[in-house]
Design a protein around this motif. Structure first.
Motif, PDB file in Angstrom:
ATOM      1  N   TYR A  33      34.707  39.319  36.850  1.00 17.33           N
ATOM      2  CA  TYR A  33      33.976  38.777  37.992  1.00 17.33           C
ATOM      3  C   TYR A  33      33.161  39.874  38.673  1.00 17.33           C
ATOM      4  CZ  TYR A  33      36.879  34.471  38.354  1.00 17.33           C
ATOM      5  OH  TYR A  33      37.515  33.267  38.152  1.00 17.33           O
ATOM      6  N   THR A  85      48.178  42.481  39.059  1.00 22.87           N
ATOM      7  CA  THR A  85      48.696  41.118  39.061  1.00 22.87           C
ATOM      8  C   THR A  85      48.802  40.625  40.487  1.00 22.87           C
ATOM      9  OG1 THR A  85      51.022  41.756  39.237  1.00 22.87           O
ATOM     10  CG2 THR A  85      50.072  41.629  37.013  1.00 22.87           C
ATOM     11  N   TYR A  99      42.910  31.707  43.284  1.00 22.14           N
ATOM     12  CA  TYR A  99      42.561  32.146  41.926  1.00 22.14           C
ATOM     13  C   TYR A  99      42.386  30.942  40.997  1.00 22.14           C
ATOM     14  CZ  TYR A  99      43.003  34.491  37.399  1.00 22.14           C
ATOM     15  OH  TYR A  99      42.797  34.935  36.122  1.00 22.14           O
ATOM     16  N   LYS A 104      47.087  46.890  34.648  1.00 28.25           N
ATOM     17  CA  LYS A 104      46.414  45.639  34.975  1.00 28.25           C
ATOM     18  C   LYS A 104      47.030  45.069  36.255  1.00 28.25           C
ATOM     19  CE  LYS A 104      43.846  45.818  31.342  1.00 28.25           C
ATOM     20  NZ  LYS A 104      42.399  46.147  31.473  1.00 28.25           N
ATOM     21  N   GLN A 139      38.550  43.264  37.143  1.00 29.28           N
ATOM     22  CA  GLN A 139      39.177  43.533  35.848  1.00 29.28           C
ATOM     23  C   GLN A 139      39.002  42.370  34.892  1.00 29.28           C
ATOM     24  OE1 GLN A 139      43.311  44.594  36.389  1.00 29.28           O
ATOM     25  NE2 GLN A 139      42.837  46.755  36.732  1.00 29.28           N
ATOM     26  N   GLN A 140      38.810  41.171  35.439  1.00 27.54           N
ATOM     27  CA  GLN A 140      38.639  39.981  34.602  1.00 27.54           C
ATOM     28  C   GLN A 140      37.179  39.573  34.463  1.00 27.54           C
ATOM     29  OE1 GLN A 140      41.365  36.848  35.660  1.00 27.54           O
ATOM     30  NE2 GLN A 140      43.027  38.275  36.099  1.00 27.54           N
ATOM     31  N   GLU A 153      39.127  29.894  38.811  1.00 26.82           N
ATOM     32  CA  GLU A 153      39.236  29.810  37.355  1.00 26.82           C
ATOM     33  C   GLU A 153      38.838  28.426  36.847  1.00 26.82           C
ATOM     34  OE1 GLU A 153      40.659  32.320  34.741  1.00 26.82           O
ATOM     35  OE2 GLU A 153      39.316  33.109  36.282  1.00 26.82           O
TER      36      GLU A 153
END
Length: 823
Positions: free
Chosen positions: A635, A52, A816, A50, A632-633, A820
């Motif tokens: 979007y 970061t 970010y 993942k 990965q999230q 969010e």
């Protein structure tokens, strides 16, 4: 290492589609080849990793350290390249033999002078090579490989060139020297001085001085002796060939722009202009210094404060010491009022009327800092010379030759653009064995290659809706090699065409971004190749059609190779404002069609004239990895080559003339519609961000179309174009004195009252490109408008391009967080 030919290989996660089934709503205006490109099998993605922000924004050494500044060895059997040292800004040189199976070996400091240079030059029969290394000149015998060092001192010598008589010339500042390679004799050929011509001892002036010379015999004798010595020295220089020639005096307060010596060492062309004076008010405060004081650092002038100085082209004769200024009056359009319509529109806005008249335009060499080729090109025979000239109003480019006998300019080609002449695609030169010129021109709407005899019409060697760049002529004039995006706007390959015309031959088919260097023996190509997932590496191939490419380097880290990166698809977003689509990268989660509508981010690349939705590795590698983190999230990310971007022809480039921020935002609106219609995106959950020009676009999007995005981040942004530099801005908006309408129409500060959605402004404080002042003025404007929809982050030690990982991390944590919280 085995040969690797990139063809139609499919590797699910690591594939990159040039066209996409998602573009079903409208067809492309022309047919593009559909190909799937894979990355090497050594890349073993680990889907459990993942990404970061801490990893992405760390010192980029963790990605690997790609090869830089690569060039051929003299014998075409190995290549040299630099590679950054781990954790340091220093670079090491490596030698990579073509027959080796690894990255090659480091070149010791004691042997680095042996490595040659990318700028090496050759004599007429290519038996000798010369280059500069660390301010000294070297000559190599191509047959034996023997290297001879010609200079070794604390002066800086550079720009070696072979003369037709076998001597080698080189420069020290504005002095040219010639060295006899047999005898070792060195003579000064030319000495350019920006001083007034000495006139000898000063004659007595005024009553007292004249009386002194009349009454005092000693004083009169001293005057007479001084005048005789001065005259004798002049006569000696004129009549004794063993005495160094007199210097050429170009005038006090003048600045040399460019100069070039004939291969026959009989003439020189020099361009001069009045030296500009620095405005002491052009400063930038630096608050974080080593001694704790505030430093007032000098910076460039603003476009509002610059008046370019015209240049004078001088023909200097080394035969008799004469100097002649060449008139521009033979150039077509030299006195046209090309800005008449612009001036009339601005006059009307003031309630005035403008009357157009013939004006003598300011002209000079195409000497811009981003162009290293040189605007004066001598034929190999020394019989002809050509210059590339530009109008300082940015509307014309001329190629002219010089009639040396009659001391006049002879126009050969005029490129006129009602917007502005591109600073790219200005390569030109002579064929080696005929009196013909080759050059690039955007006159058809795309950069193409032409050949023109001096007394004949130009012949177009390439044609189509693609751009030709980096032409390289072979020594026998057989071929011109070049780079082009012929099969797809984002796919750059190497091609060649016969200088006499004929079919264009494709030499590489790697499927990404490929640039090349022809080997000294002209039999091989050193390639730098990359894809969206593969950073640049070196390859070699024969300089023939469809030759296999062998990979020479593998410099990426094992950590990078394991990342489960999603390759963006390059799609053609239909335009609501023109026939040509907006080519864009789209990053899609594997399950983007499943579940609720997705959040999305639209990224705006910087520079304006830059291509980021191509198939090569992006200079925005941190942004590329950040977009993968967003994917990965869940979007969706869109990265558009909006109008003004490079790679799509002249009309796409100049669509922003006098209206920056209008066509680009129209394209972003089309991108938003495309995301909603094709990528399962919620129109109310889309944000945007970008830096530099991309920051400017974020401002314009949020200010002029406040319902288009729900939040935006503007990084190192331009808020008022009148405060930006002259070289870039005056091309697109003319100058504020002539065209204030264009500046007011194009500057975000005039539209800030439109801000309704959350805006993050990130500003480096020691930015000598886009000044911190841009943000300060806009923030004050927003405060006075009582707008509380913004916040600002400042970075005290950063310039336009951030360097500290901590700054990158802080900036992207804020970006970010903005998305969010608001998407």
């Amino acid at each position: 290492m085995p040969n690797i030919r990139y063809s139609v290989l499919a590797v699910a996660l690591c594939s990159l589609a040039l066209t996409s089934p998602l573009q079903a709503k409208k067809s492309e205006p022309q047919s593009y080849q559909t190909t799937t490109i894979s990355v090497p099998s050594v890349y073993t993605a680990d889907p459990s990793i993942k990404l970061t922000l801490e990893q992405i924004m760390a010192d980029p050494d963790w990605l690997g350290r790609e090869p830089e500044s690569a060039h051929w060895s003299y014998d075409s059997q190995q290549v040299y390249y630099q590679r950054k040292q781990q954790g340091s800004e220093l670079r090491d040189w490596f030698a990579r033999p073509l027959a080796a199976n690894d990255n090659g070996s480091a070149v010791t400091l004691a042997q680095q002078h042996q490595a040659g240079s990318a700028n090496a030059v050759y004599n007429a029969d290519r038996s000798l090579q010369a280059y500069a290394f660390e301010g000294d000149i070297y000559v190599r015998d191509m047959a034996s490989g023997k290297l001879t060092q010609l200079t070794r001192d604390n002066a800086t010598q550079y720009a070696p060139e072979f003369l037709l008589d076998g001597r080698l010339t080189y420069r020290e500042g504005w002095n040219w020297y010639a060295e006899n390679l047999t005898s070792g004799q060195r003579i000064e050929l030319v000495n350019l001085k920006t001083e007034d011509q000495p006139k000898g001892p000063t004659k007595p002036k005024g009553y007292l001085a004249q009386e002194q010379h009349k009454l005092i015999e000693f004083v009169a004798l001293q005057q007479k002796n001084a005048e005789q010595r001065f005259a004798a020295k002049q006569q000696l220089q004129q009549q004794n060939s063993n005495i160094a020639a007199a210097a050429f005096y170009l005038g006090k307060g003048m600045q040399v722009v460019g100069a070039s010596l004939s291969p026959k060492a009989d003439y020189m062309l020099v361009s001069v202009r009045k030296a500009g004076k620095r405005n002491e008010k052009d400063i930038m405060p630096n608050y974080i210094t080593s001694n704790g004081d505030i430093a007032a650092e000098a910076v460039r002038a603003r476009v509002n404060d610059v008046t370019p100085e015209p240049q004078r082209i001088m023909l200097l004769s080394l035969l008799d010491g004469s100097s002649t200024e060449l008139s521009y009056t033979s150039l077509p359009g030299y006195n046209e009022d090309v800005l008449a319509e612009v001036k009339a529109e601005n006059a009307k806005a003031k309630g005035e009327k403008y009357k157009s008249e013939k004006v003598i335009r300011d002209i000079g060499l195409m000497d811009d800092w981003y162009w290293s080729q040189g605007a004066i090109r001598w034929h190999a025979s020394g019989q002809q010379v050509a210059l590339m000239l530009k109008a300082l109003d940015n509307k014309d480019r001329w190629i002219a030759t010089v009639d040396i006998k009659n001391k006049t300019l002879v126009p050969q080609h005029r490129l006129h653009d009602t917007a502005w002449v591109n600073y790219s695609f200005n390569d030109f030169g002579w064929l080696n064995n005929s009196d013909s010129l080759y050059y690039l021109s955007e006159e058809s709407g795309y950069s193409h290659l032409y050949v023109k005899p001096l007394k004949g019409k130009a012949k177009k060697l390439t044609q189509g809706t693609f751009e030709v760049s980096e032409p390289v002529l072979t020594s026998n004039d057989a071929y011109i090699y070049f780079k082009a995006n012929k099969t797809h706007p984002g796919n750059y390959e190497v091609y060649r065409v016969a200088s006499t015309g004929g079919d264009v031959e494709q030499l590489t088919n790697l499927g990404g971004s490929t640039s090349f260097t022809l080997s000294p023996d002209e039999q091989k190509l050193l390639l730098q190749f990359s894809t969206n997932l593969l950073p640049p590496e070196l390859y070699v191939a024969d300089a023939t059609p469809n030759a296999a490419a062998k990979r020479l380097t593998d410099t990426m880290s094992e950590q990078f190779k394991k990342l489960p990166l999603v390759a963006p698809q390059v799609v053609a977003v239909p335009s609501s404002h023109g026939k040509q689509p907006v080519f864009s990268k789209v990053y899609l989660p594997a399950d983007y069609k499943a579940g609720d509508k997705r959040r999305a981010v639209v990224f705006n690349h910087g520079a304006g004239y830059l291509q980021n939705s191509d198939l090569g590795w992006s200079g925005y590698f941190r942004e590329f990895l950040f977009h993968n983190l967003l994917v990965q999230q869940g979007y969706v990310v869109l990265d558009m080559d909006y109008r003004a971007s490079a790679g799509y022809g002249r009309d796409w480039r100049t669509a922003i003339y006098r209206r920056m921020g209008t066509p680009e935002i129209e394209d972003l609106a089309d991108g938003v519609n495309w995301l909603v219609d094709n990528a399962n995106v919620d129109r109310k959950r889309i944000g945007t961000y970008g830096g530099s020009y991309g920051g400017f676009m974020t401002f314009m999007a949020l200010f002029t179309q406040p319902d288009l995005f729900q939040a935006g981040a503007a990084l190192r942004p331009v808020s008022d174009w009148a405060y930006y530099n002259h070289g870039y801005t005056s091309n697109i908006l003319n100058s504020p004195a002539i065209d204030p309408i264009a500046y007011e129409r194009s500057s975000p500060i005039y539209f800030s009252q439109g801000l309704k959605k959350p805006l993050l402004i990130n500003a480096p404080m020691v930015d000598n490109n886009v000044f911190f002042q841009d943000v300060v003025r806009l923030v004050q404007r927003l405060i006075e408008q009582e707008n509380n929809n913004f916040e600002t982050a400042i970075y005290p030690v950063e310039a336009h391009g951030f360097r500290q990982p901590s700054s990158w991390l802080d900036e992207y944590r804020r970006i970010y967080k903005l998305f969010e919280q608001n998407l």
